[in-house]
Design a protein around this motif. Structure first.
Motif, PDB file in Angstrom:
ATOM      1  N   ALA A   7     -23.402  -2.407  29.159  1.00 14.22           N
ATOM      2  CA  ALA A   7     -22.899  -2.445  30.528  1.00 14.22           C
ATOM      3  C   ALA A   7     -23.054  -1.083  31.182  1.00 14.22           C
ATOM      4  O   ALA A   7     -22.818  -0.049  30.551  1.00 14.22           O
ATOM      5  N   ARG A   8     -23.484  -1.114  32.428  1.00 13.99           N
ATOM      6  CA  ARG A   8     -23.585   0.131  33.200  1.00 13.99           C
ATOM      7  C   ARG A   8     -22.520   0.118  34.284  1.00 13.99           C
ATOM      8  O   ARG A   8     -22.426  -0.848  35.057  1.00 13.99           O
ATOM      9  N   PHE A   9     -21.706   1.152  34.325  1.00 11.78           N
ATOM     10  CA  PHE A   9     -20.681   1.277  35.353  1.00 11.78           C
ATOM     11  C   PHE A   9     -21.153   2.296  36.377  1.00 11.78           C
ATOM     12  O   PHE A   9     -21.460   3.429  36.023  1.00 11.78           O
ATOM     13  N   ASP A  10     -21.225   1.865  37.627  1.00 12.92           N
ATOM     14  CA  ASP A  10     -21.700   2.755  38.682  1.00 12.92           C
ATOM     15  C   ASP A  10     -20.715   2.704  39.844  1.00 12.92           C
ATOM     16  O   ASP A  10     -20.633   1.707  40.566  1.00 12.92           O
ATOM     17  N   LEU A  11     -19.923   3.763  39.984  1.00 13.28           N
ATOM     18  CA  LEU A  11     -18.912   3.775  41.043  1.00 13.28           C
ATOM     19  C   LEU A  11     -19.545   3.928  42.418  1.00 13.28           C
ATOM     20  O   LEU A  11     -19.005   3.468  43.412  1.00 13.28           O
TER      21      LEU A  11
END
Lengths: 114, 524
Positions: B255-259
């Motif tokens: 999973a990639r978290f990109d704010l």
């Protein structure tokens, strides 16, 4: 059948060889046997006197092993015959075999003390 | 080496003791079976045993049977039997004796057999030392290669990870890859199988992911980060032959978290479903994909999915060791129970949430000695973490992509914080972007559907900015006829629509010399 007199009372060379030719150890072990064996014979005597063939066999077996262990061939053979007789449940034959064993043991003890 | 002589006959015990010590062994003696058993059951008991069969109390064979039931103890046992009881030998060996000697023993035979026993004991202890070393190495691999460190220097995220290991290494792993302070990747996985193989393949998987990302970034020449689905395609192609060779596979969630984009982009490769607590709904749900585990098929086409991030959202990644944990009655812990725990712990810190999960799992299993590794990684979106969104879409200049472009704009608008845009505003943003892209396709690329177009979206507190970038022939805005005149230029109409829908439209070259149409809309 082998008769007892064909066998040696005490096969010293064989026993010494099993002790790695350690004369001192031989003396030590023989001394222990001289202390221990009469007690073993005594416990067989009690079982014979009680006329209980079933109790004779284990003690006879034990003495057989102890005698064989020090290469006391005649006593070992006599104890073995007593064990067989005791297992067959014939207390008369057992009584006769015990008398022979007792005789052999006396000779052995005399021989060893000499 | 220590030898125990267990023999009831005084004379023969003495003889054996003396003779065997003469060979350099340390000898202790027992006068009957019970004494022998008491000595053998203790830690540090002799490793070589000469055991007389017929003894009062406990017979030799019974001592033998009991010793063989002791865990972590396997002395070498030589059974002593009378010459007329040779039939017992088979029984003795079946019960667990390693060898036998008939009485009266032969000196050389006794020595030779004792030496065999000593050699086997030495081999055994060398082997168990090696096994211990392997086990130790595995735990080191687990601690240093299978369990990544939570990334430092993130902004707007709270991240915690824990693994409660089982006795044998089970092959769970997790790792983190930080892109910048508002963007990082997490991977949580589980290798099928246990022990060395599982541990090494777990370590190989995280290494392979990192290497693939690295390769792709250099191939892309510092263009945007490689997408999770593309990374997994490459990892799977590389690892499938190796995994197939050992008959194993790896389930994982990447999973990639990109704010900046307020997005979590994930690929689920046959892993347990990830828990997503949505702060806006105050409810936990599941993230689940359709892909096969890594190692099943070289041609598997990994597909990523995107979910919007909200401040206060919690993501819980874990392994089946946790969801398939069983209580003493055989009931499974289950993902639903885990989801309820996340809901109950929504106000916890991430460390607090993990402590809550551990406590619940120990209570459920009735023990903290787990059969499988229990792994979990919690990611929480901090308050005020989401602002000034940015997102980017790259497509080919094919009109078939116009639908995707409109959806990109709509999805971006939905992720904006603060009061939601009304449908009319969203429609105008879609429409203006659509027109800008059509101009690029038709004019800049003259209808060639294979050229690159980039759509960038970004927001600040009171503006939304959309940019359409192409590498084609520049358009001359000044020379476009005004709509309403007799000219029927389609471009002119498009530009007119953009002007009407947006507050500001500019067209210029960017730093790299590409055409850049910038559309600005004031909001709020």
């Amino acid at each position: 059948m082998t008769t007892l007199s064909d066998l040696e009372i005490f096969d010293r060379p064989d026993f010494l060889a099993r002790l790695g030719d350690d004369e001192e150890l031989l003396r030590e072990v023989v001394e222990l046997f001289l202390e221990d064996a009469p007690q073993q014979l005594e416990s067989i005597a009690r079982a014979v006197a009680a006329g209980n063939a079933a109790d004779i066999a284990p003690s006879a077996h034990q003495l057989k092993g102890a005698a064989a262990n020090i290469s006391a061939r005649r006593a070992a053979e006599a104890a073995s015959r007593l064990e067989t007789a005791a297992k067959s449940g014939d207390s008369i034959v057992a009584g006769q075999e015990f008398a022979k064993l007792k005789n052999e043991m006396q000779q052995l003890l005399v021989h060893l003390k000499a | 080496m220590n030898v125990l002589v267990a023999e009831d006959d005084l004379v023969s015990r003495h003889m054996l003791t003396k003779v065997i010590s003469g060979w350099g062994y340390e000898v202790s003696a027992a006068a009957d079976g019970l004494e022998a058993w008491e000595m053998l059951r203790k830690p540090g008991a002799p490793s070589l045993v000469i055991l007389d069969w017929s003894m009062p109390g406990l017979e030799g064979i019974e001592v033998c049977r009991r010793v063989r039931e002791l865990p972590d103890r396997s002395p070498y046992i030589i059974l002593l039997t009378s010459r007329d009881r040779q039939t017992d030998i088979v029984e003795g060996l079946r019960t667990g004796a390693d060898d036998y000697l008939t009485k009266p023993y032969d000196r050389e035979e006794l020595q030779a057999r004792l030496n065999v026993g000593a050699r086997i004991i030495r081999l055994q202890s060398a082997l168990s030392r090696q096994l211990f070393e392997i086990d130790d190495t595995l735990h080191r691999i687990q601690n240093s290669f299978l369990l990544g460190e939570c990334p430092d220097g993130l902004e707007g995220f709270q991240v915690a990870a824990a693994m409660f290991p089982s006795e044998t290494v089970a092959g769970d792993f997790y790792d983190f890859f930080r892109h910048h302070k508002r963007c990082f990747d997490v991977v949580v996985g589980d290798v099928m199988g246990k022990g060395t193989k599982a541990a090494l393949f777990g370590a190989a998987t995280t290494t392979r992911i990192l290497r693939s990302m690295n390769e792709m970034m250099s191939e892309l020449d510092s263009a945007p980060q490689p997408q999770p689905e593309a990374i997994l395609d490459r990892v799977n192609r590389k690892m499938t032959p190796q995994l197939a060779e050992v008959g194993s596979f790896v389930t994982l969630c990447f999973a990639r978290f990109d704010l900046d984009a307020a997005l979590c982009t994930f690929v689920d490769a046959g892993h347990v479903k990830t828990i997503h607590y949505r702060a806006d709904l105050e409810r936990a749900g599941f993230l689940e994909g359709q892909n096969l585990p890594v190692g099943f098929s070289e041609t598997e086409d990994y597909r990523q999915q995107r979910v919007q991030l909200h401040e206060g959202d919690i993501f819980l990644f874990y392994s089946d060791g946790l969801s398939e944990l069983r209580d003493p009655q055989g009931q499974m812990f289950g993902a639903e129970r885990l989801a309820s725990l996340v809901e109950a712990g929504r106000l916890d810190s991430v460390d607090g949430l993990i402590a809550r999960i551990r406590q619940a799992s120990v209570q459920f299993a009735g023990s903290s000695a787990f059969n499988d590794d229990l792994t979990c990684v919690a990611v929480k979106i901090a308050p005020q973490a989401i602002h000034d969104l940015r997102d980017e879409l790259q497509v080919r200049s094919d009109p078939l992509n116009l639908g995707e472009i409109r959806r990109f704009v709509r999805s971006f608008c939905q992720r904006l914080q603060g009061p939601a845009l009304d449908e009319r505003e969203v429609f105008f943003l879609e429409l203006a972007t659509h027109e800008a892209v059509v101009v690029a396709m038709r004019t800049a690329y003259a209808g060639d559907p294979t050229k690159p177009i980039i759509i960038r979206a970004r927001s600040t507190a009171n503006t939304i900015v959309l940019q359409v970038v192409d590498e084609g022939i520049a358009l001359d805005l000044e020379r476009l006829p005004k709509p309403g005149s007799d000219c029927t230029s389609e471009n002119a109409l498009g530009v007119y629509i953009m002007g009407q829908a947006m507050d500001q439209v500019t067209y210029e070259k960017d730093e790299q010399g590409r055409n850049c149409m910038t559309l600005v809309k004031r909001v709020g």
